[in-house]
Design an enzyme around this catalytic site. Structure first.
Site, PDB file in Angstrom:
ATOM      1  N   LYS A 107       0.808  -1.221   0.000  1.00  0.00           N
ATOM      2  CA  LYS A 107       0.000   0.000   0.000  1.00  0.00           C
ATOM      3  C   LYS A 107       0.843   1.273   0.000  1.00  0.00           C
ATOM      4  O   LYS A 107       0.310   2.361  -0.227  1.00  0.00           O
ATOM      5  CB  LYS A 107      -0.953  -0.005   1.193  1.00  0.00           C
TER       6      LYS A 107
HETATM    7  C1  LIG Z   1      -4.560  -4.373   1.626  1.00  0.00           C
HETATM    8  C2  LIG Z   1      -3.844  -5.679   1.504  1.00  0.00           C
HETATM    9  C3  LIG Z   1      -4.293  -6.700   0.634  1.00  0.00           C
HETATM   10  C4  LIG Z   1      -5.558  -6.577  -0.174  1.00  0.00           C
HETATM   11  O1  LIG Z   1      -5.456  -5.660  -1.232  1.00  0.00           O
HETATM   12  P1  LIG Z   1      -6.760  -5.119  -1.988  1.00  0.00           P
HETATM   13  O2  LIG Z   1      -6.280  -4.140  -2.972  1.00  0.00           O
HETATM   14  O3  LIG Z   1      -7.635  -4.523  -0.926  1.00  0.00           O
HETATM   15  O4  LIG Z   1      -7.415  -6.322  -2.619  1.00  0.00           O
HETATM   16  C5  LIG Z   1      -3.532  -7.852   0.513  1.00  0.00           C
HETATM   17  N1  LIG Z   1      -2.416  -8.033   1.249  1.00  0.00           N
HETATM   18  C6  LIG Z   1      -1.959  -7.093   2.109  1.00  0.00           C
HETATM   19  C7  LIG Z   1      -0.721  -7.366   2.894  1.00  0.00           C
HETATM   20  C8  LIG Z   1      -2.642  -5.882   2.262  1.00  0.00           C
HETATM   21  O5  LIG Z   1      -2.190  -4.952   3.124  1.00  0.00           O
END
Ligand SMILES: *Cc1c(COP(=O)(O)O)cnc(C)c1O
Length: 427
Positions: A107
């Site tokens: 993210k």
């Molecule tokens: C947020 C997150 C996800 C999921 O991603 P999306 O875009 O919401 O599908 C998967 N793995 C980790 C470690 C995350 O922080």
């Protein structure tokens, strides 16, 4: 570039307004009016371009002339100033590691890009913007880190007390400056409900915006990952199948956008934990949102994935064409732990629970002889220390900056109700 609301009841807006609003007034998600494929020549020669050049080419049509070219180049290069390696696991499987950013989860890219865009739009504006965000763990840290010190932007993060890991909590409560952490006596859904109520409340006298993946500036830069993977692989492995551990489906939705831009991707797999709303939909075409269930891959505990509506739009609302390019499977915590053990025993690779769910998606898909599978390793195993150490029966080496972080004192303001949030925001 203009963006329309997928609820079709609000007027299209510019990139800038879509970033500042987050969600359209009719509560719909924004979607670009046009998607123009990149030239075949560019894609065929991807290995000759740097990551920064690729990222700039990929994002520029979605920003248009709303940010000057050189500023956008600068924003892009600051956003991706770390590595995106593919680690070979097996002859036909690689792990695309997306955890080399400052908060050790994928993210970071979206949060850093959005923070810089908002900072740019707000630099001559005396009116502060407040980014209000609820987190179940990783979003909070990435947003706090991405927005730290951005002028004109205050960040307020709501997190459920006692429900995030120690490292995750320290990442969002130790920065200070323009970042405030509100520790909510409740679960993630309570935090999310308070945020939603605040957005609808006309008696909140701040300019609020969201930094969840509904925001186009967090969603779109995730296209970079798929181009970066292709650049590293296509000379030897042109037929790539991506398996993406999915919660809100923003990441995989960006992958499908990359394919729309002309990136030759063989197939997409959305791998989920026990929260199986989309895998169930793929069986029968019935979309039935559910309450989220807790799992060991907690960043994916989402029962009503907000970006799935964008995915349907990308497949022209056709269930048949969706099925031809996209599969989705759900895996239990038990299978996830078995997969973590198996990956470690067979290859010595330590996968975190989210990456392991992605790996399981590739196993289920049954790769053809000419296919190469890539699972997205979305977080560093150290972020899920207890599960990883218990499952694999080993000790993980803690990176030195994380060891420093854990020593810092946390600063949070405890709240119990929406009224307390409101009085905090209006004070
Ligand atoms: C947020 C997150 C996800 C999921 O991603 P999306 O875009 O919401 O599908 C998967 N793995 C980790 C470690 C995350 O922080």
């Amino acid at each position: 570039m203009n963006y329309f609301s997928l609820n079709q009841k609000s007027n299209p807006v510019s990139f800038k307004d879509a970033v500042i609003n987050g969600l359209a007034p009719d509560r719909g998600l924004y979607f670009p009016e046009n998607i123009t494929p990149l030239s075949k020549d560019f894609i065929d020669n991807l290995s000759e371009y740097s990551f920064e050049e690729i990222a700039f080419e990929v994002i520029k049509q979605f920003v248009g002339n709303e940010i000057p070219k050189n500023t956008l180049k600068q924003i892009v290069s600051e956003t991706i100033s770390f590595d995106f390696p593919i680690v070979k696991i097996k002859e036909n499987i690689g792990s695309l590691e997306l955890f080399h950013g400052p908060t050790l989860a994928f993210k970071d890219v979206g949060a850093r890009f959005m923070a810089r865009c908002l900072g740019h739009f707000n630099k001559d504006n005396s009116k502060h913007v407040t980014v209000l965000v609820a987190t179940s763990g990783d979003t909070g840290g990435a947003v706090a880190n991405g927005f730290l010190g951005v002028k004109g932007v205050d960040v307020v993060i709501l997190y459920p007390s006692g429900k995030v890991s120690d490292i995750q909590e320290k990442q969002l409560t130790t920065l200070g400056e323009n970042i405030t952490a509100l520790e909510v006596d409740g679960v993630f859904d309570d935090c999310q409900d308070m945020v939603k109520t605040a957005f609808l409340d006309e008696k909140i006298f701040r300019n609020l915006t969201s930094a969840n993946s509904i925001n186009i500036a967090r969603w779109l830069p995730q296209m970079f990952y798929y181009f970066f993977a292709y650049k590293q692989l296509y000379k030897n492995h042109p037929n790539i199948v991506f398996s993406v551990p999915s919660g809100n489906f923003g990441n995989i939705c960006a992958g499908i956008m990359a394919q729309k831009l002309g990136l030759p991707i063989r197939h997409f797999i959305a791998a989920t934990n026990v929260n199986d709303t989309v895998p169930e939909f793929m069986k029968n075409g019935q979309y039935t949102p559910k309450a989220s269930k807790a799992s060991i891959s907690n960043a994916m505990d989402v029962g009503n994935p907000s970006n799935f509506i964008r995915i349907q739009q990308l497949y022209n609302q056709s269930f048949e064409s969706l099925k031809s390019g996209f599969s989705s499977y759900s895996f239990s915590d038990y299978s996830t732990k078995i997969a973590m053990k198996k990956i470690y025993q067979e290859t010595n690779y330590i996968a975190d629970p989210h990456g392991a769910v992605g790996y399981l998606g590739l196993e289920k898909h049954n790769l053809q002889n000419d296919e190469y599978g890539v699972f997205l390793e979305t977080a560093h195993p150290v972020k899920f220390l207890d599960v990883v150490e218990d499952t694999l029966n080993l000790k993980i080496k803690i990176p030195s900056d994380i060891a420093e972080l854990v020593k810092k004192n946390k600063h949070s303001i405890k709240i119990r109700s929406y009224d307390e949030l409101k009085s905090f925001l209006n004070k």
